[in-house]
Design a protein around this motif. Sequence first.
Motif, PDB file in Angstrom:
ATOM      1  N   ARG A 126       0.610  -1.438   0.000  1.00  0.00           N
ATOM      2  CA  ARG A 126      -0.566   0.030  -0.027  1.00  0.00           C
ATOM      3  C   ARG A 126       0.329   1.462   0.623  1.00  0.00           C
ATOM      4  O   ARG A 126       0.557   1.939  -0.391  1.00  0.00           O
ATOM      5  CB  ARG A 126      -0.969  -0.219   0.408  1.00  0.00           C
ATOM      6  N   GLY A 127       1.579   0.833   1.030  1.00  0.00           N
ATOM      7  CA  GLY A 127       2.862   2.019   0.890  1.00  0.00           C
ATOM      8  C   GLY A 127       3.503   2.482  -0.124  1.00  0.00           C
ATOM      9  O   GLY A 127       3.833   3.644  -1.052  1.00  0.00           O
ATOM     10  N   ALA A 128       3.850   1.360  -1.033  1.00  0.00           N
ATOM     11  CA  ALA A 128       4.299   1.733  -2.543  1.00  0.00           C
ATOM     12  C   ALA A 128       3.804   2.309  -3.481  1.00  0.00           C
ATOM     13  O   ALA A 128       4.417   2.741  -4.139  1.00  0.00           O
ATOM     14  CB  ALA A 128       5.141   0.611  -2.630  1.00  0.00           C
ATOM     15  N   MET A 129       2.637   1.634  -3.655  1.00  0.00           N
ATOM     16  CA  MET A 129       1.540   2.066  -4.244  1.00  0.00           C
ATOM     17  C   MET A 129       1.340   3.690  -4.817  1.00  0.00           C
ATOM     18  O   MET A 129       0.786   4.271  -4.899  1.00  0.00           O
ATOM     19  CB  MET A 129       0.688   1.249  -4.265  1.00  0.00           C
ATOM     20  N   LEU A 130       1.517   3.997  -3.119  1.00  0.00           N
ATOM     21  CA  LEU A 130       0.926   5.156  -2.617  1.00  0.00           C
ATOM     22  C   LEU A 130       1.813   6.333  -3.706  1.00  0.00           C
ATOM     23  O   LEU A 130       2.034   8.156  -3.183  1.00  0.00           O
ATOM     24  CB  LEU A 130       0.704   5.538  -1.506  1.00  0.00           C
ATOM     25  N   LEU A 131       3.248   6.020  -3.428  1.00  0.00           N
ATOM     26  CA  LEU A 131       4.346   7.052  -3.514  1.00  0.00           C
ATOM     27  C   LEU A 131       4.341   7.928  -4.728  1.00  0.00           C
ATOM     28  O   LEU A 131       4.339   9.165  -4.790  1.00  0.00           O
ATOM     29  CB  LEU A 131       5.712   6.046  -4.015  1.00  0.00           C
ATOM     30  N   PRO A 132       3.852   7.712  -5.626  1.00  0.00           N
ATOM     31  CA  PRO A 132       3.230   8.850  -6.987  1.00  0.00           C
ATOM     32  C   PRO A 132       2.503   9.834  -7.002  1.00  0.00           C
ATOM     33  O   PRO A 132       2.417  10.649  -6.994  1.00  0.00           O
ATOM     34  CB  PRO A 132       2.307   7.456  -7.655  1.00  0.00           C
ATOM     35  N   PHE A 133       1.811   9.288  -5.701  1.00  0.00           N
ATOM     36  CA  PHE A 133       1.014  10.274  -5.054  1.00  0.00           C
ATOM     37  C   PHE A 133       1.194  11.096  -4.193  1.00  0.00           C
ATOM     38  O   PHE A 133       1.415  12.582  -4.371  1.00  0.00           O
ATOM     39  CB  PHE A 133      -0.941   9.644  -4.927  1.00  0.00           C
ATOM     40  N   VAL A 134       2.601  10.719  -3.454  1.00  0.00           N
ATOM     41  CA  VAL A 134       3.195  12.543  -2.079  1.00  0.00           C
ATOM     42  C   VAL A 134       4.263  12.266  -2.683  1.00  0.00           C
ATOM     43  O   VAL A 134       4.632  13.537  -2.648  1.00  0.00           O
ATOM     44  CB  VAL A 134       2.900  11.431  -0.986  1.00  0.00           C
ATOM     45  N   ALA A 135       5.255  12.038  -4.227  1.00  0.00           N
ATOM     46  CA  ALA A 135       6.137  12.833  -4.450  1.00  0.00           C
ATOM     47  C   ALA A 135       5.666  14.061  -5.237  1.00  0.00           C
ATOM     48  O   ALA A 135       4.792  14.041  -5.754  1.00  0.00           O
ATOM     49  CB  ALA A 135       7.119  11.708  -4.799  1.00  0.00           C
TER      50      ALA A 135
END
Lengths: 320, 304
Positions: A126-135
Motif C-alpha cells: 500500500r505504501g509503495a503504491m501511494l508513492l506517486p501521489f505523495v511525491a
Amino acid sequence: MVTGTEVGGAASSPPLTLKSRLRRSIGPDLDGYYFILPTVIIVFCLILYPFCLAVYYSMSNAFIGEETHFIGLENFHYIIFEDDIFMMTVRNTLLFAVISVVFKTVLGLLCALLLLRIIKLRRFLRGAMLLPFVAPTALTTLGWWLILDPTYSHINWIFEHVWPFSVLDVGPYNFLGEPTLALGAVIFVNVWRGLPFFIITILAGLVSIPDHLYEAAEIDGASIMDKFWKITLPLLRPVLAVIILFSTIFTLGEFNIIYVLTRGGPMNETHLFATYSFTAGVLNHEIGLGAAIALFLFPILVVTVILLLRLVRRDSQYEL
Amino acid sequence: MSSNEMTGMTTSSGEALQENRVPIWRLRKAAANYIALIPYLAFALFPFYIIAITSIKSKQEINNLGESPFWASGIAVENYTFLYTNTSFFEHWMVNTLIVTTVSTIISVTVGILAAYALARLKFRGVEMFGVAVFITYLVPQTLLFLPLVDVINLIDDFIPIRDTYWSLILTYPTFLIPFVTWLLMGYFRTIPVEVEECAYLDGCSRLGALFKVVLPMAIPGIICAILFSYTLSWNEFLYSLVFIQDEYAKTLSVGVFTELIRGDIYFWGSLMAACLLGTLPIVILYGFLMDYYTSGLTQGAIK
C-alpha cells in the motif's frame, strides 16, 4: 451545549443584556465568529477578491504594463469563435479528463480488490503504491520526461534491444513530439499519479462492506462475478461517485504534468485550460485572455460542487 | 496493464508461501494475488527507480546510448557534487522550501483548527453556510486564481516588500491549505464526545481553554494528519511558485530544479535526476513514518 464563555468578554448571567438578546437571534455561541474570523479574512482577501478580479480581467484587455479597459465579452467571443488553440484545448481537456478518470477508476478498483485479499506485505505494498501521489509531481514528472525523451527514452531502448520488439521493428517513437502520442503520454503520467488516490479510497470503501453479505451470497450459490456486480459495486457506488467527482475537478485543473512534459506543445496541441491560461496570461502577458480561459473551469466547478455536496451530505446522514 | 493482470491470475504456480495446514488451492489463490500486483508495483515505482539509477551515473555512462539505461555500472557522486558546487539547490532552494512549507503549515493548521472547531461544534447563525463555503474554496482550482493573485501580491508589495520573495508564497499557500485542513479537522472534531468538553466547562475552563486542554489532545491523530497534508501540499506546490518568483535565489525546489537545471546542452540529466531524488526524499521519508495518518486523512478528507 454549554453557553458560558469568556472569549467574548462580558459574563453571561444577567438575562436582558444586549449579548443575551443577540444569543437568542444568532445562536448560543457568539464566539464562534471569532474562531472563524481568520479564515473568513483569508478567504475574502485571497480567494474571493482575486476571483472577482479574475472575472473583471476576463472582460478587459488587461496587458502587463498597459492601461486596462473594460471590453465586455470580447475575450470570450474571440476565444470561442476565433481561437483554434482554445478549441483544441477544450477537446484535449475532455479527452484528458475522461480517459484519465476511466483508467484510474478501473485500474484502481482492480488493484484495491487485489490488495484487499492479501495479508502479508499489505502495508508495504500500500505504501509503495501511494508513492506517486505523495511525491512532488513536478519532480517525478521530470523523471517521466527522461523516460519519454526521444534520445534517451527507456521505452525506445526496450523496443530496440529487447526481444521480441527488436525483431519486430517497433519504434523508435518521439513520444512528446507527436501530438497524439504526447496527449497519450500526459494522460499516462496523470493516471500514474492519480491512481493511488483511487486505490486507497476504494480500498477503504471495500473494507467497510460487511462480510456477512458475501457469506449470505455464497450460501445462495453466487459466483465471484455475481458477488462483484450485485454486492461490491452497488455498495461501492457512493464512494466511487465522490472520488470520481473529486478526481475530475483536479484532473481538469491539471497544470504540472502538462507544463513539465510538453509545455502545451508540440504546436499547442496538448494544452489544458491551466497551461493555456498560463501561456496567454503569464508568458504572452495577455492577462485578460488568460483570465477568460481559466474561467471556463468555473461552470464545471459549480456543477461538481453541487453534486458533491449532495453526495457528501447523504453520506454523513448515514453515519450520524 | 490489464492483460498482464489476467496472465498473472492464471499462471498461479509461482512462489509457494510455505505455511502448514493451509489448503493448496488457497496458497495458489494468494500467490496469484501477489503476482497480479507486480505490474501495479512496477508501474508505481518505475520512475523512482529511473530517477535514482540515473542520478548515480556519470555523464559518459548516461550518454552511452547502446548500454542498458536500466542499470548503473558504478556509483558516481559527480551529479550530487555538481548540485552542491554549481547550483543554489542546497543553499537556497532547499532552505526556501523548508521555510515556506514550515511557516505556511503553522499558519494554516492554527487557523484551520480554530475554524474547524467552530464549524464542527459551536452553534451560531450561518454555521452551515460557512461549512459549505469552506468546502467550495477547497475545490477552487489554483488555475482560477494565479493571475489575479499576482496583482494582490503587487498591491501588498506597495506596503510590505513581498514581491519575488518567498513571503509571497507564505501568503498564498494558506489559500489552498486552510480549506483542506478545516474540512479534515471538522470530521475529526465531530468524533470527539461533547461530554468531555462540558466537563471542562464545569471545571471552569474557557472556550479556548477547553479547546487546547481537552479537545486538541484528543484530536492529535487529526492534527498530525493535517500537518502532514499541509507539509506535503506546500512542498509539492508548483504553479504559484513558478508564477510569483523569478529571482533564482528565492525559488523553491520544484521550480528551481525545473527552471534552472534544464540547460541548453544535453548533459544535464544526471544532475537533474539527482535533484529530483533529493527533492522527493524528505517527503517520502516523512511519509514512511506517518503513512497511516496519511491514508486515514486521504479517505477522511475525500469521503467524509
